[in-house]
Design an enzyme around this catalytic site. Sequence first.
Site, PDB file in Angstrom:
ATOM      1  N   LYS A 201       1.014  -1.322  -0.163  1.00 44.99           N
ATOM      2  CA  LYS A 201      -0.083  -0.125   0.037  1.00 44.99           C
ATOM      3  C   LYS A 201       0.762   1.157  -0.016  1.00 44.99           C
ATOM      4  CE  LYS A 201      -2.749   3.076   0.492  1.00 44.99           C
ATOM      5  NZ  LYS A 201      -4.299   3.531   0.595  1.00 44.99           N
ATOM      6  N   CYS A 255      -3.061  11.053   1.742  1.00 45.59           N
ATOM      7  CA  CYS A 255      -2.476   9.826   1.548  1.00 45.59           C
ATOM      8  C   CYS A 255      -1.159  10.227   0.670  1.00 45.59           C
ATOM      9  CB  CYS A 255      -3.241   8.886   0.478  1.00 45.59           C
ATOM     10  SG  CYS A 255      -5.005   8.815   1.133  1.00 45.59           S
TER      11      CYS A 255
HETATM   12  N1  SAJ Z   1      -1.579  15.033  -8.902  1.00 43.39           N
HETATM   13  C1  SAJ Z   1      -0.719  15.693  -9.596  1.00 43.39           C
HETATM   14  N2  SAJ Z   1      -0.539  15.232 -10.795  1.00 43.39           N
HETATM   15  C2  SAJ Z   1      -1.017  14.034 -11.246  1.00 43.39           C
HETATM   16  C3  SAJ Z   1      -1.869  13.488 -10.237  1.00 43.39           C
HETATM   17  C4  SAJ Z   1      -2.182  13.812  -9.141  1.00 43.39           C
HETATM   18  O1  SAJ Z   1      -0.223  16.745  -9.049  1.00 43.39           O
HETATM   19  O2  SAJ Z   1      -0.478  13.720 -12.415  1.00 43.39           O
HETATM   20  C5  SAJ Z   1      -1.821  15.622  -7.595  1.00 43.39           C
HETATM   21  C6  SAJ Z   1      -3.418  15.671  -7.091  1.00 43.39           C
HETATM   22  O3  SAJ Z   1      -3.623  16.908  -7.584  1.00 43.39           O
HETATM   23  C7  SAJ Z   1      -3.401  15.721  -5.458  1.00 43.39           C
HETATM   24  C8  SAJ Z   1      -2.297  14.476  -5.289  1.00 43.39           C
HETATM   25  O4  SAJ Z   1      -1.355  14.373  -6.403  1.00 43.39           O
HETATM   26  O5  SAJ Z   1      -2.907  16.914  -4.924  1.00 43.39           O
HETATM   27  C9  SAJ Z   1      -2.977  13.233  -4.986  1.00 43.39           C
HETATM   28  O6  SAJ Z   1      -4.000  12.892  -5.698  1.00 43.39           O
HETATM   29  P1  SAJ Z   1      -4.296  11.528  -6.524  1.00 43.39           P
HETATM   30  O7  SAJ Z   1      -5.576  11.592  -7.337  1.00 43.39           O
HETATM   31  O8  SAJ Z   1      -3.326  11.119  -7.188  1.00 43.39           O
HETATM   32  O9  SAJ Z   1      -4.512  10.327  -5.174  1.00 43.39           O
HETATM   33  P2  SAJ Z   1      -5.442  10.562  -4.000  1.00 43.39           P
HETATM   34  O10 SAJ Z   1      -4.353  11.018  -2.772  1.00 43.39           O
HETATM   35  O11 SAJ Z   1      -6.708  11.318  -4.056  1.00 43.39           O
HETATM   36  O12 SAJ Z   1      -5.733   9.038  -3.622  1.00 43.39           O
HETATM   37  C10 SAJ Z   1      -4.514   8.024  -3.455  1.00 43.39           C
HETATM   38  C11 SAJ Z   1      -4.660   7.010  -4.476  1.00 43.39           C
HETATM   39  N3  SAJ Z   1      -3.739   6.102  -4.606  1.00 43.39           N
HETATM   40  C12 SAJ Z   1      -3.029   5.893  -5.920  1.00 43.39           C
HETATM   41  O13 SAJ Z   1      -3.473   6.455  -7.024  1.00 43.39           O
HETATM   42  C13 SAJ Z   1      -1.711   5.128  -5.830  1.00 43.39           C
HETATM   43  C14 SAJ Z   1      -5.872   5.920  -4.082  1.00 43.39           C
HETATM   44  O14 SAJ Z   1      -5.872   4.860  -4.752  1.00 43.39           O
HETATM   45  C15 SAJ Z   1      -5.530   5.772  -2.534  1.00 43.39           C
HETATM   46  O15 SAJ Z   1      -6.607   4.808  -2.138  1.00 43.39           O
HETATM   47  C16 SAJ Z   1      -5.566   6.815  -1.513  1.00 43.39           C
HETATM   48  O16 SAJ Z   1      -4.246   7.714  -2.305  1.00 43.39           O
HETATM   49  C17 SAJ Z   1      -5.356   6.345  -0.057  1.00 43.39           C
HETATM   50  O17 SAJ Z   1      -6.264   6.490   0.441  1.00 43.39           O
HETATM   51  O18 SAJ Z   1      -4.148   5.949   0.048  1.00 43.39           O
END
Ligand code: SAJ
Length: 403
Positions: A201, A255
């Site tokens: 995870k 996360c």
């Molecule tokens: N972000 C970027 N660039 C990108 C993608 C995301 O800057 O290309 C930023 C987003 O704006 C945000 C952050 O990253 O600030 C995180 O967003 P996210 O959509 O990537 O993920 P989370 O935090 O909403 O959810 C993650 C997910 N993990 C993965 O995709 C590996 C989700 O599946 C998990 O369940 C969750 O963390 C968790 O609870 O751990």
Amino acid sequence: MTKICVVGLGYVGLPTASLLANRGFQVYGVDVNTHIVETINRGAIHIYEPDLDVLVRAAVNSGNLRATLEPREADVFILAVPTPFQGEHKPDISYIKAATKAIAPYLGADNLVILESTSPVGTTEQIGDWIGELRPDLKRVYIAHCPERVLPGKVLKELVENDRIIGGINPESTAKAVSFYQQFVNGEILATNARTAELAKLTENAFRDVNIAFANELSLICNQLDIDVWQLVELANRHPRVNILQPGPGVGGHCIAVDPWFIVDSAPEQARLIRVAREVNDHKPEHVVSQVQAAASKLKQPVIACLGLSYKANIDDLRESPALEIVKALAKQQTEEIWVVEPHIQQLPATLAQLGNVTLVPLEVALPKADILVLLVDHQDFINLDRQLIEGKTAIDTRGIWH
Ligand code: SAJ
């Protein structure tokens, strides 16, 4: 196995409890917060997640979901409590300890205890030790880690469709947890041991963090060399084996901005790249603030409007949000008022409200009057807006939606 006790009714626990209740299990949802317990028992919700209100209402109306302050006897106990930091980037598992203590008096022989909270390696085994100390009379309890993997905004779909990793403290615990999840998960169930499940995870979120850091570092390089990073990423991604993520104002959420530190804490000597990636992403808001300051210094008392406050698009979640950090830093440095447009909230969080020079305004008010627009979140409302309305203004677009 029909009675389930879910401890922690937040972003993971509440959807899980209501899904199980709607599948015919008798579910007790436990939370230490009276307001949350009362809200759920009214069939309402205290957090926003698409369609969750409908699921919770149905679960409560069916009589299968009841929220309580104290745990009850059950066959399966699911722990879905937070694992924040304590001090400098050290994991705090005290909520897991408190939840274990809370359920201990209600445990019976052959019960299954599942830890869903994202946790540092060794936590599931630690739960086994705590239960052993608290209930030496218990002959056999099964304990497993099944990390939640749902994406905020798509929780209900991913709860059912995602593959799940399950690792028990022994093979019997793994087997028991696998057969439980098979009853309501359509994705594949992947069996391993507890420590591997814990690190898997953390690895998923660290992988994403490292890849976003790569994109964010590119955005700094491009800024230095006067190159459009969005076009650069688009072009490089046309290579069949390149898939660069999107740069942004930083990484938020509870996360990805947190979990990689759990790996660094467990193996500080080895986790060098993971640590630097965290630092790169954590530095990005500062860079955005200096871009805004540079733009503001060229104008006379400019009106600055920041678009978006949540940590990512189309949700109301402000946890660890880089946008929030940027607005806070700007408000502290500028004497003039900072306008914030965030269609997903009704009032500013206290940390901003108390600064005195931050105001939440609707987009229609901000757009005509602002001199500098700082786009922080790629909400649909901002993607849709008429480009003519931003002409002639200084636009700092951290998400690349207007490029
Ligand atoms: N972000 C970027 N660039 C990108 C993608 C995301 O800057 O290309 C930023 C987003 O704006 C945000 C952050 O990253 O600030 C995180 O967003 P996210 O959509 O990537 O993920 P989370 O935090 O909403 O959810 C993650 C997910 N993990 C993965 O995709 C590996 C989700 O599946 C998990 O369940 C969750 O963390 C968790 O609870 O751990």
